[in-house]
Scaffold this motif. Structure first.
Motif, PDB file in Angstrom:
ATOM      1  N   MET A  34      39.138   8.241  17.236  1.00 48.91           N
ATOM      2  CA  MET A  34      39.797   7.091  17.860  1.00 48.91           C
ATOM      3  C   MET A  34      41.176   6.876  17.232  1.00 48.91           C
ATOM      4  O   MET A  34      41.452   7.319  16.115  1.00 48.91           O
ATOM      5  N   GLU A  35      42.009   6.149  17.928  1.00 49.72           N
ATOM      6  CA  GLU A  35      43.420   6.048  17.574  1.00 49.72           C
ATOM      7  C   GLU A  35      43.656   5.517  16.157  1.00 49.72           C
ATOM      8  O   GLU A  35      44.551   5.984  15.450  1.00 49.72           O
ATOM      9  N   LEU A  36      42.867   4.537  15.703  1.00 46.88           N
ATOM     10  CA  LEU A  36      43.123   3.896  14.421  1.00 46.88           C
ATOM     11  C   LEU A  36      42.150   4.323  13.322  1.00 46.88           C
ATOM     12  O   LEU A  36      42.118   3.693  12.251  1.00 46.88           O
ATOM     13  N   ASP A  37      41.384   5.375  13.529  1.00 49.66           N
ATOM     14  CA  ASP A  37      40.433   5.801  12.502  1.00 49.66           C
ATOM     15  C   ASP A  37      41.131   6.108  11.184  1.00 49.66           C
ATOM     16  O   ASP A  37      40.704   5.664  10.113  1.00 49.66           O
ATOM     17  N   ASP A  38      42.207   6.872  11.237  1.00 51.99           N
ATOM     18  CA  ASP A  38      42.886   7.246  10.003  1.00 51.99           C
ATOM     19  C   ASP A  38      43.540   6.037   9.344  1.00 51.99           C
ATOM     20  O   ASP A  38      43.542   5.914   8.111  1.00 51.99           O
ATOM     21  N   ALA A  39      44.068   5.131  10.132  1.00 56.19           N
ATOM     22  CA  ALA A  39      44.745   3.964   9.579  1.00 56.19           C
ATOM     23  C   ALA A  39      43.799   3.116   8.736  1.00 56.19           C
ATOM     24  O   ALA A  39      44.209   2.541   7.723  1.00 56.19           O
ATOM     25  N   TYR A  40      42.538   3.040   9.130  1.00 55.67           N
ATOM     26  CA  TYR A  40      41.555   2.217   8.422  1.00 55.67           C
ATOM     27  C   TYR A  40      40.701   3.014   7.453  1.00 55.67           C
ATOM     28  O   TYR A  40      39.713   2.494   6.921  1.00 55.67           O
ATOM     29  N   ALA A  41      41.052   4.260   7.190  1.00 51.88           N
ATOM     30  CA  ALA A  41      40.331   5.091   6.224  1.00 51.88           C
ATOM     31  C   ALA A  41      40.945   4.905   4.843  1.00 51.88           C
ATOM     32  O   ALA A  41      42.156   5.072   4.664  1.00 51.88           O
ATOM     33  N   ASN A  42      40.131   4.565   3.853  1.00 48.85           N
ATOM     34  CA  ASN A  42      40.622   4.367   2.495  1.00 48.85           C
ATOM     35  C   ASN A  42      40.370   5.563   1.581  1.00 48.85           C
ATOM     36  O   ASN A  42      41.253   5.959   0.819  1.00 48.85           O
ATOM     37  N   VAL A  43      39.176   6.129   1.633  1.00 49.84           N
ATOM     38  CA  VAL A  43      38.784   7.155   0.663  1.00 49.84           C
ATOM     39  C   VAL A  43      39.769   8.318   0.584  1.00 49.84           C
ATOM     40  O   VAL A  43      40.150   8.737  -0.523  1.00 49.84           O
ATOM     41  N   PRO A  44      40.247   8.878   1.721  1.00 51.86           N
ATOM     42  CA  PRO A  44      41.131  10.042   1.609  1.00 51.86           C
ATOM     43  C   PRO A  44      42.478   9.744   0.945  1.00 51.86           C
ATOM     44  O   PRO A  44      43.174  10.672   0.526  1.00 51.86           O
ATOM     45  N   TYR A  45      42.839   8.483   0.831  1.00 56.22           N
ATOM     46  CA  TYR A  45      44.158   8.117   0.327  1.00 56.22           C
ATOM     47  C   TYR A  45      44.116   7.494  -1.074  1.00 56.22           C
ATOM     48  O   TYR A  45      45.120   6.983  -1.558  1.00 56.22           O
ATOM     49  N   PRO A 104      41.271  -8.395   2.970  1.00 56.73           N
ATOM     50  CA  PRO A 104      40.358  -8.714   4.071  1.00 56.73           C
ATOM     51  C   PRO A 104      40.723  -8.021   5.380  1.00 56.73           C
ATOM     52  O   PRO A 104      41.868  -7.628   5.600  1.00 56.73           O
ATOM     53  N   VAL A 105      39.735  -7.901   6.238  1.00 51.38           N
ATOM     54  CA  VAL A 105      39.977  -7.616   7.654  1.00 51.38           C
ATOM     55  C   VAL A 105      39.960  -8.978   8.334  1.00 51.38           C
ATOM     56  O   VAL A 105      38.903  -9.580   8.506  1.00 51.38           O
ATOM     57  N   SER A 106      41.136  -9.480   8.674  1.00 49.64           N
ATOM     58  CA  SER A 106      41.242 -10.849   9.180  1.00 49.64           C
ATOM     59  C   SER A 106      41.366 -10.922  10.697  1.00 49.64           C
ATOM     60  O   SER A 106      41.110 -11.973  11.286  1.00 49.64           O
ATOM     61  N   ARG A 143      40.444  -7.293  16.125  1.00 49.87           N
ATOM     62  CA  ARG A 143      40.798  -6.613  17.374  1.00 49.87           C
ATOM     63  C   ARG A 143      41.218  -5.160  17.167  1.00 49.87           C
ATOM     64  O   ARG A 143      40.839  -4.295  17.992  1.00 49.87           O
ATOM     65  N   PRO A 144      41.942  -4.791  16.100  1.00 49.11           N
ATOM     66  CA  PRO A 144      42.265  -3.373  15.928  1.00 49.11           C
ATOM     67  C   PRO A 144      41.040  -2.470  15.764  1.00 49.11           C
ATOM     68  O   PRO A 144      41.120  -1.272  16.041  1.00 49.11           O
ATOM     69  N   LEU A 145      39.921  -3.038  15.317  1.00 43.81           N
ATOM     70  CA  LEU A 145      38.726  -2.218  15.131  1.00 43.81           C
ATOM     71  C   LEU A 145      38.171  -1.698  16.451  1.00 43.81           C
ATOM     72  O   LEU A 145      37.370  -0.754  16.460  1.00 43.81           O
ATOM     73  N   VAL A 204      47.683  -0.909   7.013  1.00 45.99           N
ATOM     74  CA  VAL A 204      46.944  -1.865   7.844  1.00 45.99           C
ATOM     75  C   VAL A 204      46.332  -2.980   7.013  1.00 45.99           C
ATOM     76  O   VAL A 204      46.203  -4.121   7.483  1.00 45.99           O
ATOM     77  N   PHE A 205      45.956  -2.695   5.765  1.00 42.78           N
ATOM     78  CA  PHE A 205      45.389  -3.753   4.935  1.00 42.78           C
ATOM     79  C   PHE A 205      46.467  -4.696   4.418  1.00 42.78           C
ATOM     80  O   PHE A 205      46.222  -5.903   4.267  1.00 42.78           O
ATOM     81  N   LEU A 206      47.644  -4.174   4.169  1.00 45.39           N
ATOM     82  CA  LEU A 206      48.766  -5.058   3.863  1.00 45.39           C
ATOM     83  C   LEU A 206      49.049  -5.971   5.051  1.00 45.39           C
ATOM     84  O   LEU A 206      49.317  -7.169   4.886  1.00 45.39           O
TER      85      LEU A 206
END
Length: 262
Positions: free
Chosen positions: A1-12, A169-171, A174-176, A218-220
């Motif tokens: 999905m379009e935002l999978d990488d944006a919300y991935a923490n472990v690889p970064y 937080p995820v506040s 909708r992006p999810l 995205v978390f910022l």
């Protein structure tokens, strides 16, 4: 999905995959120490089901208040057993600390988890007098923010909130909708909006949104959206990422603990 990488923490995060094992070791050692000192009550039920329980750690002497830490894991993983050591800072300041688990998606919806945390707080408030300070990380940041919205907690419990601190937080959910995780969340636009604190008005309670400077963009954004929407405090911890930003909770003298407990 379009935002999978944006919300991935472990690889970064360097060594990101090893953090859960590190947390587990530290938490087990902390529980063993507090249990030996008879300052730990473990697995206290607040609802039905094995995961609807909390651990409660007591300070030396009478508690000044109760601090509740709500864990993250994208509402999909983890439980209270990984985070016990994060109670060290508030305990050293004379606060009791509770750490609840909750049911996970896809067995339940995110709105169900919100209701479970509210129920846990009601049970805890009935056990303890004094102020209630709430802190949560990632998905837990979302959950403690939800507690600061009118109508989620009974009025007498909400009136006791002394500070609410969503960390990373995820506040806005909708992006999810644009992530593959939504296969488990089963959100649509209406349910995402209904669980998004950044789209709601808060209670009149002190709120500080905390985030690490080295987190994913995205978390910022998510932290900033909540801080701006709520006119809340907004702290950006220099050099911290999504997994180590919470370590300040172990230090009674950290700015994070000082801000949380006053």
């Amino acid at each position: 999905m379009e935002l999978d990488d944006a919300y991935a923490n472990v690889p970064y995060i360097p060594g990101g995959a090893q953090y859960p094992a590190r947390w587990t070791v530290a938490a087990e050692a902390f529980r063993a120490k507090l249990s030996a000192e008879r300052r730990a009550e473990l697995g206290l039920a607040y609802g039905e089901g094995a995961r609807q329980a909390f651990d409660l750690f007591h300070p030396k002497g009478a508690a000044r208040g109760l601090c509740v830490f709500v864990h993250g894991g994208y509402w999909l993983r983890f439980d209270r057993s990984l985070w016990s050591h994060l109670a060290a800072g508030p305990l050293a300041r004379g606060w009791a600390v509770a750490m609840p688990s909750y049911d996970l998606c896809p067995e339940v919806r995110i709105a169900d988890i919100t209701r479970q945390i509210a129920r846990a707080l009601c049970v805890l408030a009935a056990r303890h007098e004094g102020p209630l300070a709430l802190v949560g990380h990632s998905a837990g940041g979302h959950l403690v923010a939800r507690m600061a919205v009118p109508g989620v907690l009974p009025g007498d419990v909400a009136a006791r909130l002394s500070h609410v601190m969503p960390i990373s937080p995820v506040s806005d959910l909708r992006p999810l909708l644009e992530t593959s995780m939504n296969e488990h969340f089963r959100l649509d636009r209406a349910t995402a909006e209904a669980e998004s604190p950044a789209l709601m008005r808060p209670l009149s309670v002190p709120v500080t949104v905390w985030v690490g400077s080295d987190e994913r963009p995205v978390f910022l954004d998510q932290a900033r959206w909540l801080a701006e929407a709520w006119n809340a405090g907004h702290e950006i911890a220099a050099g911290r990422h999504h997994f180590d930003v919470i370590e300040a909770l172990t230090d009674a003298n950290s700015r994070m603990v000082s801000q949380l407990l006053g």
